[in-house]
Design a protein around this motif. Sequence first.
Motif, PDB file in Angstrom:
ATOM      1  N   THR A  65       0.829  -1.201   0.000  1.00 20.70           N
ATOM      2  CA  THR A  65       0.000   0.000   0.000  1.00 20.70           C
ATOM      3  C   THR A  65       0.866   1.254   0.000  1.00 20.70           C
ATOM      4  O   THR A  65       0.632   2.181  -0.784  1.00 20.70           O
ATOM      5  N   LEU A  66       1.866   1.289   0.866  1.00 15.81           N
ATOM      6  CA  LEU A  66       2.763   2.448   0.908  1.00 15.81           C
ATOM      7  C   LEU A  66       3.603   2.556  -0.364  1.00 15.81           C
ATOM      8  O   LEU A  66       3.847   3.658  -0.861  1.00 15.81           O
ATOM      9  N   GLY A  67       4.049   1.431  -0.899  1.00 17.43           N
ATOM     10  CA  GLY A  67       4.848   1.445  -2.116  1.00 17.43           C
ATOM     11  C   GLY A  67       4.073   1.988  -3.305  1.00 17.43           C
ATOM     12  O   GLY A  67       4.567   2.835  -4.056  1.00 17.43           O
ATOM     13  N   ARG A  68       2.890   1.515  -3.483  1.00 14.90           N
ATOM     14  CA  ARG A  68       2.062   1.937  -4.620  1.00 14.90           C
ATOM     15  C   ARG A  68       1.708   3.413  -4.539  1.00 14.90           C
ATOM     16  O   ARG A  68       1.777   4.133  -5.533  1.00 14.90           O
ATOM     17  N   HIS A  69       1.324   3.869  -3.362  1.00 15.17           N
ATOM     18  CA  HIS A  69       0.807   5.228  -3.228  1.00 15.17           C
ATOM     19  C   HIS A  69       1.860   6.276  -2.873  1.00 15.17           C
ATOM     20  O   HIS A  69       1.639   7.457  -3.141  1.00 15.17           O
ATOM     21  N   TRP A  70       2.985   5.868  -2.300  1.00  9.75           N
ATOM     22  CA  TRP A  70       3.920   6.865  -1.800  1.00  9.75           C
ATOM     23  C   TRP A  70       5.366   6.617  -2.238  1.00  9.75           C
ATOM     24  O   TRP A  70       5.990   7.488  -2.828  1.00  9.75           O
ATOM     25  N   SER A  71       5.916   5.459  -1.958  1.00 10.68           N
ATOM     26  CA  SER A  71       7.330   5.202  -2.249  1.00 10.68           C
ATOM     27  C   SER A  71       7.660   5.273  -3.732  1.00 10.68           C
ATOM     28  O   SER A  71       8.693   5.824  -4.120  1.00 10.68           O
ATOM     29  N   PHE A  72       6.810   4.686  -4.557  1.00  5.54           N
ATOM     30  CA  PHE A  72       7.088   4.602  -5.983  1.00  5.54           C
ATOM     31  C   PHE A  72       6.095   5.387  -6.833  1.00  5.54           C
ATOM     32  O   PHE A  72       6.239   5.434  -8.046  1.00  5.54           O
ATOM     33  N   LYS A  73       5.071   5.961  -6.200  1.00  2.00           N
ATOM     34  CA  LYS A  73       4.060   6.751  -6.911  1.00  2.00           C
ATOM     35  C   LYS A  73       3.594   6.024  -8.169  1.00  2.00           C
ATOM     36  O   LYS A  73       3.673   6.542  -9.273  1.00  2.00           O
TER      37      LYS A  73
ATOM     38  N   ASP B  37      -0.684   5.114 -11.315  1.00  3.94           N
ATOM     39  CA  ASP B  37      -1.147   5.241 -12.700  1.00  3.94           C
ATOM     40  C   ASP B  37      -1.023   3.931 -13.458  1.00  3.94           C
ATOM     41  O   ASP B  37      -1.467   3.821 -14.585  1.00  3.94           O
ATOM     42  N   LYS B  38      -0.432   2.941 -12.839  1.00  3.02           N
ATOM     43  CA  LYS B  38      -0.257   1.636 -13.477  1.00  3.02           C
ATOM     44  C   LYS B  38      -1.314   0.676 -12.928  1.00  3.02           C
ATOM     45  O   LYS B  38      -1.840   0.883 -11.849  1.00  3.02           O
ATOM     46  N   GLY B  39      -1.598  -0.372 -13.654  1.00  2.00           N
ATOM     47  CA  GLY B  39      -2.640  -1.310 -13.259  1.00  2.00           C
ATOM     48  C   GLY B  39      -2.353  -1.989 -11.926  1.00  2.00           C
ATOM     49  O   GLY B  39      -1.312  -2.616 -11.753  1.00  2.00           O
ATOM     50  N   VAL B  40      -3.287  -1.872 -11.016  1.00  2.00           N
ATOM     51  CA  VAL B  40      -3.112  -2.441  -9.686  1.00  2.00           C
ATOM     52  C   VAL B  40      -3.073  -3.969  -9.731  1.00  2.00           C
ATOM     53  O   VAL B  40      -2.360  -4.594  -8.946  1.00  2.00           O
TER      54      VAL B  40
ATOM     55  N   MET C   8      -0.258  -6.127  -8.043  1.00  4.25           N
ATOM     56  CA  MET C   8      -0.606  -7.069  -6.974  1.00  4.25           C
ATOM     57  C   MET C   8      -0.068  -8.463  -7.276  1.00  4.25           C
ATOM     58  O   MET C   8       0.438  -9.131  -6.376  1.00  4.25           O
ATOM     59  N   LEU C   9      -0.200  -8.870  -8.519  1.00  2.00           N
ATOM     60  CA  LEU C   9       0.305 -10.186  -8.902  1.00  2.00           C
ATOM     61  C   LEU C   9       1.822 -10.263  -8.715  1.00  2.00           C
ATOM     62  O   LEU C   9       2.337 -11.190  -8.089  1.00  2.00           O
ATOM     63  N   ARG C  10       2.530  -9.263  -9.253  1.00  5.79           N
ATOM     64  CA  ARG C  10       3.990  -9.257  -9.108  1.00  5.79           C
ATOM     65  C   ARG C  10       4.395  -9.129  -7.643  1.00  5.79           C
ATOM     66  O   ARG C  10       5.304  -9.805  -7.174  1.00  5.79           O
TER      67      ARG C  10
ATOM     68  N   ARG D 287      11.606  -2.243  -6.759  1.00  2.00           N
ATOM     69  CA  ARG D 287      12.025  -1.108  -7.597  1.00  2.00           C
ATOM     70  C   ARG D 287      11.991  -1.450  -9.088  1.00  2.00           C
ATOM     71  O   ARG D 287      11.533  -0.653  -9.892  1.00  2.00           O
ATOM     72  N   HIS D 288      12.496  -2.621  -9.429  1.00  2.74           N
ATOM     73  CA  HIS D 288      12.698  -2.932 -10.843  1.00  2.74           C
ATOM     74  C   HIS D 288      11.631  -3.842 -11.470  1.00  2.74           C
ATOM     75  O   HIS D 288      11.597  -3.972 -12.690  1.00  2.74           O
ATOM     76  N   VAL D 289      10.815  -4.461 -10.659  1.00  6.61           N
ATOM     77  CA  VAL D 289       9.821  -5.399 -11.204  1.00  6.61           C
ATOM     78  C   VAL D 289       8.396  -4.999 -10.821  1.00  6.61           C
ATOM     79  O   VAL D 289       7.545  -4.810 -11.686  1.00  6.61           O
ATOM     80  N   VAL D 290       8.119  -4.866  -9.542  1.00  5.41           N
ATOM     81  CA  VAL D 290       6.746  -4.658  -9.090  1.00  5.41           C
ATOM     82  C   VAL D 290       6.209  -3.288  -9.465  1.00  5.41           C
ATOM     83  O   VAL D 290       5.137  -3.171 -10.061  1.00  5.41           O
ATOM     84  N   PHE D 291       6.937  -2.241  -9.108  1.00  9.52           N
ATOM     85  CA  PHE D 291       6.444  -0.863  -9.304  1.00  9.52           C
ATOM     86  C   PHE D 291       7.204  -0.156 -10.426  1.00  9.52           C
ATOM     87  O   PHE D 291       7.398   1.047 -10.383  1.00  9.52           O
ATOM     88  N   ARG D 292       7.605  -0.868 -11.448  1.00 10.45           N
ATOM     89  CA  ARG D 292       8.368  -0.283 -12.558  1.00 10.45           C
ATOM     90  C   ARG D 292       7.584   0.723 -13.346  1.00 10.45           C
ATOM     91  O   ARG D 292       6.417   0.820 -13.344  1.00 10.45           O
TER      92      ARG D 292
END
Length: 141
Positions: A68-76, A79-82, A86-88, A136-141
Amino acid sequence: MSDPSITQSAVTNQRLHWFTSFKRSQVASVLATAVDFLTLVVLVEVIGVWYVFSTAAGAFLGAVTHFTLGRHWSFKATDKGVQGQMLRYGVVALGSLLLNTYGVYLLTDFIGFQYMVSKVITALSVGCFFNFPLHRHVVFR
């Protein structure tokens, strides 16, 4: 005049500079780790649940917090498909859960460390060498 094809979401969710992401990810990790450790201690010391199961439960709740923090704050990355994230994230979290659980088990039962010492060693190792690079390189790229 601004380009109407650029949505507010696209402007707000541009990829953050790596160092900003790194700092924010570390804060998110500390908060998620607090959830993880608090869950572990409460389950083991207060409720009396087996430390191996408690380690897995803590890792799971920490993962939910960190996603939750990564998607909304750490990596912003809102705009990418949740669903893809979530799967990654789930695959990475499963790997993290297994590494944390077996790491604590092996260090406690085979090396003889106290479970909390095992947890600290395992959590730091898994966080630095497995979780952050994959987030950094796979989930929230």
